[in-house]
Structure formats: C-alpha cells, structure tokens
Design a protein around this motif. Structure first.
Motif, PDB file in Angstrom:
ATOM      1  N   ALA A  92     -35.668  12.811  56.637  1.00  0.00           N
ATOM      2  CA  ALA A  92     -36.511  11.900  55.855  1.00  0.00           C
ATOM      3  C   ALA A  92     -37.593  12.671  55.108  1.00  0.00           C
ATOM      4  CB  ALA A  92     -37.140  10.850  56.768  1.00  0.00           C
ATOM      5  N   LYS A  93     -38.339  13.495  55.808  1.00  0.00           N
ATOM      6  CA  LYS A  93     -39.484  14.195  55.206  1.00  0.00           C
ATOM      7  C   LYS A  93     -39.017  15.232  54.190  1.00  0.00           C
ATOM      8  CE  LYS A  93     -43.257  13.810  56.305  1.00  0.00           C
ATOM      9  NZ  LYS A  93     -44.339  12.984  55.772  1.00  0.00           N
ATOM     10  N   CYS A  94     -38.094  16.080  54.589  1.00  0.00           N
ATOM     11  CA  CYS A  94     -37.673  17.177  53.714  1.00  0.00           C
ATOM     12  C   CYS A  94     -36.902  16.670  52.495  1.00  0.00           C
ATOM     13  CB  CYS A  94     -36.828  18.186  54.479  1.00  0.00           C
ATOM     14  SG  CYS A  94     -37.697  18.928  55.880  1.00  0.00           S
ATOM     15  N   LYS A  95     -35.905  15.834  52.738  1.00  0.00           N
ATOM     16  CA  LYS A  95     -35.092  15.349  51.624  1.00  0.00           C
ATOM     17  C   LYS A  95     -35.909  14.515  50.650  1.00  0.00           C
ATOM     18  CE  LYS A  95     -30.804  14.056  52.255  1.00  0.00           C
ATOM     19  NZ  LYS A  95     -29.610  13.400  52.827  1.00  0.00           N
ATOM     20  N   ASP A  96     -36.855  13.725  51.177  1.00  0.00           N
ATOM     21  CA  ASP A  96     -37.697  12.918  50.304  1.00  0.00           C
ATOM     22  C   ASP A  96     -38.529  13.814  49.387  1.00  0.00           C
ATOM     23  OD1 ASP A  96     -38.980  10.429  49.405  1.00  0.00           O
ATOM     24  OD2 ASP A  96     -40.744  11.217  50.447  1.00  0.00           O
ATOM     25  N   CYS A  97     -39.161  14.813  49.964  1.00  0.00           N
ATOM     26  CA  CYS A  97     -39.975  15.733  49.169  1.00  0.00           C
ATOM     27  C   CYS A  97     -39.103  16.522  48.193  1.00  0.00           C
ATOM     28  CB  CYS A  97     -40.741  16.670  50.101  1.00  0.00           C
ATOM     29  SG  CYS A  97     -42.004  17.640  49.268  1.00  0.00           S
ATOM     30  N   HIS A  98     -37.971  17.003  48.662  1.00  0.00           N
ATOM     31  CA  HIS A  98     -37.070  17.773  47.800  1.00  0.00           C
ATOM     32  C   HIS A  98     -36.563  16.931  46.634  1.00  0.00           C
ATOM     33  CE1 HIS A  98     -35.850  21.266  50.702  1.00  0.00           C
ATOM     34  NE2 HIS A  98     -37.162  21.144  50.573  1.00  0.00           N
ATOM     35  N   SER A  99     -36.290  15.662  46.866  1.00  0.00           N
ATOM     36  CA  SER A  99     -35.771  14.814  45.784  1.00  0.00           C
ATOM     37  C   SER A  99     -36.833  14.556  44.715  1.00  0.00           C
ATOM     38  CB  SER A  99     -35.243  13.489  46.338  1.00  0.00           C
ATOM     39  OG  SER A  99     -36.303  12.708  46.846  1.00  0.00           O
ATOM     40  N   LYS A 100     -38.098  14.739  45.063  1.00  0.00           N
ATOM     41  CA  LYS A 100     -39.191  14.545  44.097  1.00  0.00           C
ATOM     42  C   LYS A 100     -39.533  15.824  43.349  1.00  0.00           C
ATOM     43  CE  LYS A 100     -41.214  10.844  46.790  1.00  0.00           C
ATOM     44  NZ  LYS A 100     -42.294  10.460  47.708  1.00  0.00           N
ATOM     45  N   ASP A 101     -38.854  16.923  43.656  1.00  0.00           N
ATOM     46  CA  ASP A 101     -39.127  18.215  43.029  1.00  0.00           C
ATOM     47  C   ASP A 101     -38.761  18.169  41.551  1.00  0.00           C
ATOM     48  OD1 ASP A 101     -39.573  20.955  42.562  1.00  0.00           O
ATOM     49  OD2 ASP A 101     -37.514  21.441  43.085  1.00  0.00           O
ATOM     50  N   ALA A 102     -39.748  18.310  40.709  1.00  0.00           N
ATOM     51  CA  ALA A 102     -39.533  18.238  39.269  1.00  0.00           C
ATOM     52  C   ALA A 102     -38.690  19.390  38.740  1.00  0.00           C
ATOM     53  CB  ALA A 102     -40.880  18.198  38.539  1.00  0.00           C
ATOM     54  N   THR A 103     -38.696  20.534  39.432  1.00  0.00           N
ATOM     55  CA  THR A 103     -37.928  21.688  38.962  1.00  0.00           C
ATOM     56  C   THR A 103     -36.439  21.548  39.280  1.00  0.00           C
ATOM     57  OG1 THR A 103     -38.129  22.976  41.008  1.00  0.00           O
ATOM     58  CG2 THR A 103     -39.912  23.200  39.378  1.00  0.00           C
ATOM     59  N   LYS A 104     -36.124  20.624  40.168  1.00  0.00           N
ATOM     60  CA  LYS A 104     -34.736  20.380  40.607  1.00  0.00           C
ATOM     61  C   LYS A 104     -34.149  21.580  41.348  1.00  0.00           C
ATOM     62  CE  LYS A 104     -34.530  16.339  38.603  1.00  0.00           C
ATOM     63  NZ  LYS A 104     -34.962  15.220  39.374  1.00  0.00           N
ATOM     64  N   LYS A 105     -35.003  22.462  41.882  1.00  0.00           N
ATOM     65  CA  LYS A 105     -34.532  23.638  42.612  1.00  0.00           C
ATOM     66  C   LYS A 105     -34.461  23.398  44.116  1.00  0.00           C
ATOM     67  CE  LYS A 105     -36.121  26.991  39.221  1.00  0.00           C
ATOM     68  NZ  LYS A 105     -37.009  28.111  38.949  1.00  0.00           N
ATOM     69  N   ALA A 106     -35.165  22.392  44.613  1.00  0.00           N
ATOM     70  CA  ALA A 106     -35.180  22.126  46.053  1.00  0.00           C
ATOM     71  C   ALA A 106     -33.854  21.485  46.461  1.00  0.00           C
ATOM     72  CB  ALA A 106     -36.338  21.203  46.408  1.00  0.00           C
ATOM     73  N   PRO A 107     -33.210  22.005  47.504  1.00  0.00           N
ATOM     74  CA  PRO A 107     -31.908  21.471  47.906  1.00  0.00           C
ATOM     75  C   PRO A 107     -32.003  20.052  48.464  1.00  0.00           C
ATOM     76  CG  PRO A 107     -32.678  23.096  49.492  1.00  0.00           C
ATOM     77  CD  PRO A 107     -33.649  23.106  48.348  1.00  0.00           C
ATOM     78  N   THR A 108     -30.994  19.254  48.160  1.00  0.00           N
ATOM     79  CA  THR A 108     -30.932  17.891  48.682  1.00  0.00           C
ATOM     80  C   THR A 108     -29.597  17.604  49.372  1.00  0.00           C
ATOM     81  OG1 THR A 108     -30.177  17.075  46.535  1.00  0.00           O
ATOM     82  CG2 THR A 108     -32.542  16.935  46.973  1.00  0.00           C
ATOM     83  N   LYS A 109     -28.683  18.539  49.297  1.00  0.00           N
ATOM     84  CA  LYS A 109     -27.386  18.383  49.947  1.00  0.00           C
ATOM     85  C   LYS A 109     -27.376  19.219  51.234  1.00  0.00           C
ATOM     86  CE  LYS A 109     -24.716  16.973  46.058  1.00  0.00           C
ATOM     87  NZ  LYS A 109     -25.286  15.733  45.795  1.00  0.00           N
TER      88      LYS A 109
END
Length: 116
Positions: A92-109
């Motif tokens: 919940a915490k990591c994926k939520d923050c990663h999905s808000k990453d404007a650079t689109k570099k944070a992994p979500t899969k």
C-alpha cells in the motif's frame, strides 16, 4: 521584539534541520526480507528515499523523529490488532507513492522491487 524574532529563527532552523540530522543516521540501503514466501527480498536505497521524501513520518508513521524502527517492529507476517501485515503495508505505502512519481521511474510492478 528582537529576542522574539531571534527565538523564532532558532526554532525554525531546528525544525527544518531535524529531518536532515535524523536522515543522516539512517541506513543507506534497507532489505525487507521478513515475510517473503514466494518473491525475493526487496532491497531499496533508503538514503535516496529519505532525501526525496524529507519526511520520515511518511513511512515511519508511528515513531518519534530519531526513534524510527524497522517496519517489521509493528507490521508482522499477519495482521495484528490495528497493524496491517507487512506485505499489505509495504504494497500500500510503496506502490501508492511510486504510482504518484512524476518521473515514472519508480517501479510499480512486482519485478520492479522483487528482483529475480
């Protein structure tokens, strides 16, 4: 009035530098390996996350500044009381923050964090 302004300036410096001082003592890398059954452990650059967030309480939400603990201190393999399981908390915490990453570099899969 000058004393008040000086006191206010000192307090402001202390408040805004506290996160930097605390983050300086934080580990550079963290490996979460407490509950994985089928996926590999997750290792992430804690320093980079702390530098980016500048708010330790965003993840360490129940700990006083300077007294942060590992996630597993509260979040166990299974839900316990009002603390969700470690897996659910991290997802919940990591994926939520990663999905808000404007650079689109944070992994979500899955494979983005759970390296093979």
């Amino acid at each position: 009035m000058k004393k008040f302004m000086m006191l206010r300036a000192v307090v402001m410096v202390a408040v805004f530098s506290a996160g930097v001082i605390v983050a300086a003592d934080a580990p550079a890398k963290v490996t979460v390996k407490d509950v994985q059954k089928t996926k590999s452990a997750v290792t992430f650059d804690h320093k980079a996350h702390a530098d980016r967030s500048k708010n330790c309480a965003a993840c360490h939400h129940r700990h006083a500044a300077g007294k942060e603990q590992k996630c597993f201190a509260c979040h166990k393999a299974e839900k316990k009381g009002d603390a969700v399981s470690l897996k659910d908390a991290m997802h919940a915490k990591c994926k939520d923050c990663h999905s808000k990453d404007a650079t689109k570099k944070a992994p979500t899969k899955c494979d983005g964090c759970h390296k093979k």
